[in-house]
Design a protein around this motif. Structure first.
Motif, PDB file in Angstrom:
ATOM      1  N   ARG A 282      -6.906   8.807   0.953  1.00 39.75           N
ATOM      2  CA  ARG A 282      -7.166   8.933   2.130  1.00 39.75           C
ATOM      3  C   ARG A 282      -7.890   7.654   2.487  1.00 39.75           C
ATOM      4  N   ALA A 283      -8.050   6.654   2.226  1.00 38.92           N
ATOM      5  CA  ALA A 283      -9.113   5.612   2.462  1.00 38.92           C
ATOM      6  C   ALA A 283      -7.990   4.699   2.608  1.00 38.92           C
ATOM      7  N   THR A 284      -6.647   4.740   1.424  1.00 41.06           N
ATOM      8  CA  THR A 284      -5.515   4.376   1.503  1.00 41.06           C
ATOM      9  C   THR A 284      -4.916   4.199   2.794  1.00 41.06           C
ATOM     10  N   GLN A 285      -4.570   6.021   3.012  1.00 42.52           N
ATOM     11  CA  GLN A 285      -4.370   5.646   4.159  1.00 42.52           C
ATOM     12  C   GLN A 285      -4.850   5.487   6.173  1.00 42.52           C
ATOM     13  N   VAL A 286      -6.505   5.222   5.585  1.00 42.52           N
ATOM     14  CA  VAL A 286      -7.126   4.457   6.529  1.00 42.52           C
ATOM     15  C   VAL A 286      -6.651   3.432   6.455  1.00 42.52           C
ATOM     16  N   LEU A 287      -6.239   2.269   5.567  1.00 41.73           N
ATOM     17  CA  LEU A 287      -6.153   1.113   5.295  1.00 41.73           C
ATOM     18  C   LEU A 287      -5.052   0.815   5.524  1.00 41.73           C
ATOM     19  N   PHE A 288      -4.072   1.650   5.277  1.00 41.92           N
ATOM     20  CA  PHE A 288      -2.850   0.887   5.986  1.00 41.92           C
ATOM     21  C   PHE A 288      -2.336   1.514   7.570  1.00 41.92           C
ATOM     22  N   THR A 289      -3.248   2.166   7.846  1.00 43.07           N
ATOM     23  CA  THR A 289      -3.043   2.383   9.790  1.00 43.07           C
ATOM     24  C   THR A 289      -3.860   0.826   9.466  1.00 43.07           C
ATOM     25  N   VAL A 290      -4.429   0.333   9.349  1.00 39.01           N
ATOM     26  CA  VAL A 290      -5.210  -0.865   9.936  1.00 39.01           C
ATOM     27  C   VAL A 290      -4.413  -2.033   9.786  1.00 39.01           C
ATOM     28  N   PHE A 291      -3.753  -2.092   8.231  1.00 30.81           N
ATOM     29  CA  PHE A 291      -2.817  -3.295   8.113  1.00 30.81           C
ATOM     30  C   PHE A 291      -1.636  -3.247   9.351  1.00 30.81           C
ATOM     31  N   VAL A 292      -1.486  -2.251   9.316  1.00 27.04           N
ATOM     32  CA  VAL A 292      -0.028  -1.763  10.247  1.00 27.04           C
ATOM     33  C   VAL A 292      -0.404  -2.695  12.265  1.00 27.04           C
ATOM     34  N   LEU A 293      -1.809  -1.738  12.566  1.00 26.34           N
ATOM     35  CA  LEU A 293      -2.203  -2.002  13.190  1.00 26.34           C
ATOM     36  C   LEU A 293      -2.688  -3.438  14.247  1.00 26.34           C
ATOM     37  N   VAL A 294      -3.406  -4.496  13.395  1.00 25.12           N
ATOM     38  CA  VAL A 294      -3.935  -5.402  13.580  1.00 25.12           C
ATOM     39  C   VAL A 294      -2.852  -6.471  14.003  1.00 25.12           C
ATOM     40  N   PRO A 295      -1.839  -6.017  13.155  1.00 29.40           N
ATOM     41  CA  PRO A 295      -1.369  -7.458  13.753  1.00 29.40           C
ATOM     42  C   PRO A 295      -0.643  -7.214  15.259  1.00 29.40           C
ATOM     43  N   PHE A 296      -0.349  -6.139  15.309  1.00 26.09           N
ATOM     44  CA  PHE A 296      -0.139  -5.717  17.117  1.00 26.09           C
ATOM     45  C   PHE A 296      -1.556  -5.786  17.470  1.00 26.09           C
ATOM     46  N   GLY A 297      -2.308  -5.971  17.209  1.00 20.44           N
ATOM     47  CA  GLY A 297      -3.386  -6.870  18.040  1.00 20.44           C
ATOM     48  C   GLY A 297      -3.542  -8.294  18.286  1.00 20.44           C
ATOM     49  N   ILE A 298      -3.031  -8.416  17.194  1.00 22.25           N
ATOM     50  CA  ILE A 298      -3.071 -10.140  17.045  1.00 22.25           C
ATOM     51  C   ILE A 298      -2.269 -10.575  18.558  1.00 22.25           C
ATOM     52  N   ALA A 299      -1.107  -9.484  18.273  1.00 25.59           N
ATOM     53  CA  ALA A 299       0.048 -10.070  19.362  1.00 25.59           C
ATOM     54  C   ALA A 299      -0.397  -9.612  20.427  1.00 25.59           C
ATOM     55  N   VAL A 300      -0.857  -8.687  20.901  1.00 25.69           N
ATOM     56  CA  VAL A 300      -1.157  -8.547  22.796  1.00 25.69           C
ATOM     57  C   VAL A 300      -2.265  -9.850  22.698  1.00 25.69           C
TER      58      VAL A 300
ATOM     59  N   LEU B 224       0.623  -1.429  -0.594  1.00 27.47           N
ATOM     60  CA  LEU B 224       0.339  -0.197   0.008  1.00 27.47           C
ATOM     61  C   LEU B 224       0.804   1.222  -0.254  1.00 27.47           C
ATOM     62  N   ALA B 225       1.926   0.901   0.701  1.00 32.04           N
ATOM     63  CA  ALA B 225       3.089   2.451   1.191  1.00 32.04           C
ATOM     64  C   ALA B 225       4.039   2.603  -0.139  1.00 32.04           C
ATOM     65  N   ASN B 226       3.407   2.046  -1.438  1.00 34.03           N
ATOM     66  CA  ASN B 226       3.990   1.286  -2.835  1.00 34.03           C
ATOM     67  C   ASN B 226       2.856   2.440  -3.923  1.00 34.03           C
ATOM     68  N   ASN B 227       1.801   1.407  -3.336  1.00 33.95           N
ATOM     69  CA  ASN B 227       1.161   2.375  -4.791  1.00 33.95           C
ATOM     70  C   ASN B 227       0.718   3.843  -4.134  1.00 33.95           C
ATOM     71  N   LEU B 228       0.655   4.135  -2.897  1.00 34.32           N
ATOM     72  CA  LEU B 228       0.594   5.806  -2.952  1.00 34.32           C
ATOM     73  C   LEU B 228       1.326   5.912  -3.289  1.00 34.32           C
ATOM     74  N   ARG B 229       2.789   6.150  -3.120  1.00 34.41           N
ATOM     75  CA  ARG B 229       3.531   5.980  -3.697  1.00 34.41           C
ATOM     76  C   ARG B 229       3.625   6.645  -4.906  1.00 34.41           C
ATOM     77  N   ASP B 230       2.864   5.554  -6.059  1.00 37.35           N
ATOM     78  CA  ASP B 230       3.110   5.799  -7.231  1.00 37.35           C
ATOM     79  C   ASP B 230       1.936   5.858  -7.580  1.00 37.35           C
ATOM     80  N   ILE B 231       0.545   6.485  -6.679  1.00 41.17           N
ATOM     81  CA  ILE B 231      -1.025   6.751  -7.146  1.00 41.17           C
ATOM     82  C   ILE B 231      -0.808   7.529  -8.353  1.00 41.17           C
ATOM     83  N   ASP B 232      -0.573   8.366  -8.444  1.00 37.37           N
ATOM     84  CA  ASP B 232      -0.812   9.900  -9.846  1.00 37.37           C
ATOM     85  C   ASP B 232      -0.486   9.536 -11.198  1.00 37.37           C
ATOM     86  N   GLN B 233       0.669   8.143 -11.478  1.00 43.95           N
ATOM     87  CA  GLN B 233       1.855   7.688 -12.111  1.00 43.95           C
ATOM     88  C   GLN B 233       1.123   6.413 -12.669  1.00 43.95           C
ATOM     89  N   ASP B 234       0.301   5.896 -11.891  1.00 41.42           N
ATOM     90  CA  ASP B 234      -0.531   4.142 -11.927  1.00 41.42           C
ATOM     91  C   ASP B 234      -1.370   4.650 -12.429  1.00 41.42           C
TER      92      ASP B 234
END
Length: 323
Positions: free
Chosen positions: A246-264, A221-231
């Motif tokens: 904006r939705a990509t930023q939200v989804l990125f946040t979810v993808f990063v935080l959920v694994p730590f919820g699993i770890a807890v 997602l970080a890669n595709n957000l960087r290239d969003i205009d060119q893509d």
């Protein structure tokens, strides 16, 4: 006297890159400057390779819950397959995106094919060589473990890696890249590592596989957000192009935080898993960059930080399971 007839001019249709990626565009081949060793190493996209380590660490840790003996030969072989597949798919993407014209305008590091640094055929041969290496090591694993049905899984992995950006209808161009990454860099890599070692899939392996897959998706997602205009201009309809920034930023946040919820959740049984929250510091830094970046190049840092957050997470979860 009749007025002269005027031909109505019709605007030319905007052409999108397309065609068969097996065939280079244009007529006679253009002369290209030989790529340096540094160019070839950069094309392997080493900053993403920690994503190949994470599922092997988690899968091996989960295997020790079934058998305390560490099957290090099998684990290292799984790691070699993961490395070879990831490098292979990176070179295959370089080839396919380059001859489609998708890489003609880039924000991130230059590419071999798109930058005319190497002949497309050479890049393709290198990609196929790494796929072949993964296949040979995978075959050795199958012979060693007697799990012959995994030959089919390996074949599917290689085919999926190629058609991510290759072929006439690459699914990476139609918002399916994250699904591919989650399935193959999360579920298949983690669960496959555990199964090959102990012929069992404890629930901890499933939790870890989901976590590894989500962190890998965050990197994409970080890669595709960087290239969003060119893509968008190139007709590459990634998930980020379809849902917007904006939705990509939200989804990125979810993808990063959920694994730590699993770890807890896992820490309730495996207390060392609380230490994975140390890796969360890197994840929070990446989230901050994704939400506050001003120039697309800043997202390269977010990509790198997320990638290393993933391997730190995997190492700490391995310790929690095996410690």
């Amino acid at each position: 006297m009749a007025a002269p007839s005027r031909k109505r001019s019709t605007p030319a249709k905007k052409r999108r890159p397309g065609g068969n990626p097996q065939k280079p565009k244009g007529g006679a081949p253009q002369a290209v400057a030989p790529a340096t060793a540094r160019d070839w190493i950069a094309a392997a996209r080493l900053r993403t390779l920690p994503l190949a380590i994470t599922p092997v660490l988690i899968g091996t840790g989960a295997a020790t819950l079934v058998d305390e003996q560490l099957h290090w030969v099998i684990a290292l072989a799984c790691l070699a397959v993961a490395f070879a597949l990831q490098i292979g798919v990176n070179y295959a993407n370089d080839y396919s995106d380059g001859i489609r014209g998708t890489d003609d305008v880039r924000v991130g590091p230059g590419r071999l094919t798109g930058g005319r640094k190497a002949k497309p055929r050479t890049v393709l041969i290198v990609a196929l060589a790494f796929f072949a290496l993964a296949a040979v090591i995978g075959l050795a694993l199958v012979i060693r473990t007697g799990q012959w049905w995994l030959l089919l899984v390996g074949a599917v992995c290689i085919v999926a890696a190629w058609f991510y950006t290759g072929g006439k209808r690459p699914y990476g161009y139609n918002a399916m890249g994250e699904l591919f990454v989650f399935v193959f860099f999360g579920l298949v890599a983690t669960l496959g590592t555990t199964w090959l070692q102990v012929r069992s899939l404890p629930q901890e392996a499933w939790f870890g596989a989901v976590a590894a897959g989500l962190l890998a998706c965050a990197v994409l997602l970080a890669n595709n957000l960087r290239d969003i205009d060119q893509d968008r201009l190139a007709g590459k309809r990634t998930l980020s192009v379809r849902i917007g920034r904006r939705a990509t930023q939200v989804l990125f946040t979810v993808f990063v935080l959920v694994p730590f919820g699993i770890a807890v959740f896992l820490a309730l049984v495996y207390p060392i898993a609380w230490l994975t929250l140390i890796a969360l510091l890197g994840g929070l830094a990446a989230i901050l960059i994704v939400w506050t970046y001003r120039a697309p190049r800043e997202l390269i840092t977010a990509l790198q930080v997320t990638s290393f957050t993933s391997v730190a997470y995997g190492a700490l979860l391995f310790w929690a399971f095996a410690g």
